[in-house]
Design a protein around this motif. Sequence first.
Motif, PDB file in Angstrom:
ATOM      1  N   GLY A   1       0.804  -1.211   0.000  1.00 52.66           N
ATOM      2  CA  GLY A   1       0.000   0.000   0.000  1.00 52.66           C
ATOM      3  C   GLY A   1       0.837   1.262   0.000  1.00 52.66           C
ATOM      4  O   GLY A   1       0.604   2.181  -0.796  1.00 52.66           O
ATOM      5  N   ILE A   2       1.824   1.328   0.888  1.00 54.08           N
ATOM      6  CA  ILE A   2       2.662   2.523   0.979  1.00 54.08           C
ATOM      7  C   ILE A   2       3.542   2.658  -0.264  1.00 54.08           C
ATOM      8  O   ILE A   2       3.732   3.764  -0.787  1.00 54.08           O
TER       9      ILE A   2
ATOM     10  N   ALA B   1      -3.453   9.858  -1.501  1.00 49.34           N
ATOM     11  CA  ALA B   1      -2.650   8.895  -0.741  1.00 49.34           C
ATOM     12  C   ALA B   1      -3.548   7.892  -0.019  1.00 49.34           C
ATOM     13  O   ALA B   1      -3.330   6.680  -0.107  1.00 49.34           O
TER      14      ALA B   1
ATOM     15  N   THR C   1       2.913   1.543  -3.363  1.00 45.39           N
ATOM     16  CA  THR C   1       2.076   1.999  -4.472  1.00 45.39           C
ATOM     17  C   THR C   1       1.672   3.454  -4.291  1.00 45.39           C
ATOM     18  O   THR C   1       1.634   4.232  -5.252  1.00 45.39           O
ATOM     19  N   MET C   2       1.384   3.842  -3.064  1.00 43.52           N
ATOM     20  CA  MET C   2       1.003   5.223  -2.788  1.00 43.52           C
ATOM     21  C   MET C   2       2.117   6.193  -3.161  1.00 43.52           C
ATOM     22  O   MET C   2       1.869   7.245  -3.770  1.00 43.52           O
TER      23      MET C   2
ATOM     24  N   VAL D   1       1.492   8.906  -6.043  1.00 41.15           N
ATOM     25  CA  VAL D   1       1.454  10.324  -5.675  1.00 41.15           C
ATOM     26  C   VAL D   1       2.538  11.108  -6.412  1.00 41.15           C
ATOM     27  O   VAL D   1       2.280  12.194  -6.950  1.00 41.15           O
TER      28      VAL D   1
ATOM     29  N   VAL E   1      -5.879   8.941 -10.796  1.00 40.96           N
ATOM     30  CA  VAL E   1      -5.155   9.891  -9.965  1.00 40.96           C
ATOM     31  C   VAL E   1      -4.807  11.146 -10.760  1.00 40.96           C
ATOM     32  O   VAL E   1      -4.969  12.272 -10.272  1.00 40.96           O
TER      33      VAL E   1
ATOM     34  N   TRP F   1      -6.759   7.243  -0.648  1.00 40.05           N
ATOM     35  CA  TRP F   1      -7.553   6.495  -1.625  1.00 40.05           C
ATOM     36  C   TRP F   1      -6.726   5.371  -2.255  1.00 40.05           C
ATOM     37  O   TRP F   1      -7.230   4.260  -2.459  1.00 40.05           O
ATOM     38  N   THR F   2      -5.466   5.648  -2.546  1.00 41.00           N
ATOM     39  CA  THR F   2      -4.594   4.623  -3.127  1.00 41.00           C
ATOM     40  C   THR F   2      -4.368   3.478  -2.156  1.00 41.00           C
ATOM     41  O   THR F   2      -4.445   2.294  -2.534  1.00 41.00           O
ATOM     42  N   ILE F   3      -4.090   3.791  -0.901  1.00 41.02           N
ATOM     43  CA  ILE F   3      -3.863   2.737   0.092  1.00 41.02           C
ATOM     44  C   ILE F   3      -5.105   1.870   0.240  1.00 41.02           C
ATOM     45  O   ILE F   3      -5.014   0.636   0.334  1.00 41.02           O
TER      46      ILE F   3
END
Length: 287
Positions: free
Chosen positions: A87-88, A210, A90-91, A95, A164, A212-214
């Motif tokens: 998650g982090i 950030a 990909t974030m 971003v 995004v 939403w991506t996680i």
Amino acid sequence: MTATTATVRKVAANTSVRHYLARVAFGLVLTIVGLLFALPLVWLVLAPFDATPSLSLQWPDWTLDNFARLFQNPYAMRSIGNSLLLGIGTMIIVVVLGALAAYAMSRIRIPGRDGILYGLLLLSSIVTGTAAMVPTFQIITSLGLINTYTGVLLVLAGGILPTVIFILKDFMDSIPKSYEESARLYGAGPFRILRDVVVPIARPGLAFIAIWTIVQVWGNFLVPFILLRSPDLQPAAVLMYTFYTESGQADLRLISAFALLFSAPVLIIYFVVNRRYGFRFHGGIKS
């Protein structure tokens, strides 16, 4: 005159009654909808502490044995760490690349720019992960990235980036160009303007992206399930699929306890970021 006044009062009274009944009906509908959303959340909180949880909502027979059994699973806590890593990671990719692309799309007049944005958004919505999974698997295999986080990160980030860019472009449009022109007068370069002027103003949008991506990555099952083979690398969404009893039934004791732990990190991240930055969302494309 008296009859007219009485008629007016009667119509006003009827209107008031209808307005009151409409408000009551609207309140009942909202209450029912709220209960439908609240019941699964109540189950999520109560079932992990029930000695014999079921799919129905019931007062639990309080126990902590479900968590004790869960912690005995050698992959449980590791899978949550794997989910955080995906998650982090990909974030960060989304971003950074999304902010750069959205800023460029906002400031550079490209012929057909809005059409490109809508096309990217449309294609990313139509060609979903399920539809693109076979060619994606072949590409990742040919690159030698099967069973690696690199391959999963690339696929996840690639699927999220079009949306995004579409969202962040609107945030970039809302930033007055006069701020950037003032910075240029003092000798600031493009990257310093982006870092010291654009990013601080667009911070609520970046915080929203950030989180939403996680959330999108946190619950993603298909991509890591297909691209990751080793149990040590599997995220929590995939590991939960393996919680079965010896008879082949879903082990609700493990699933309920793991579901509570699984949802906690996202909620914590959301409240921390919301408290620090807040969220403001603006949609659409400005010409």
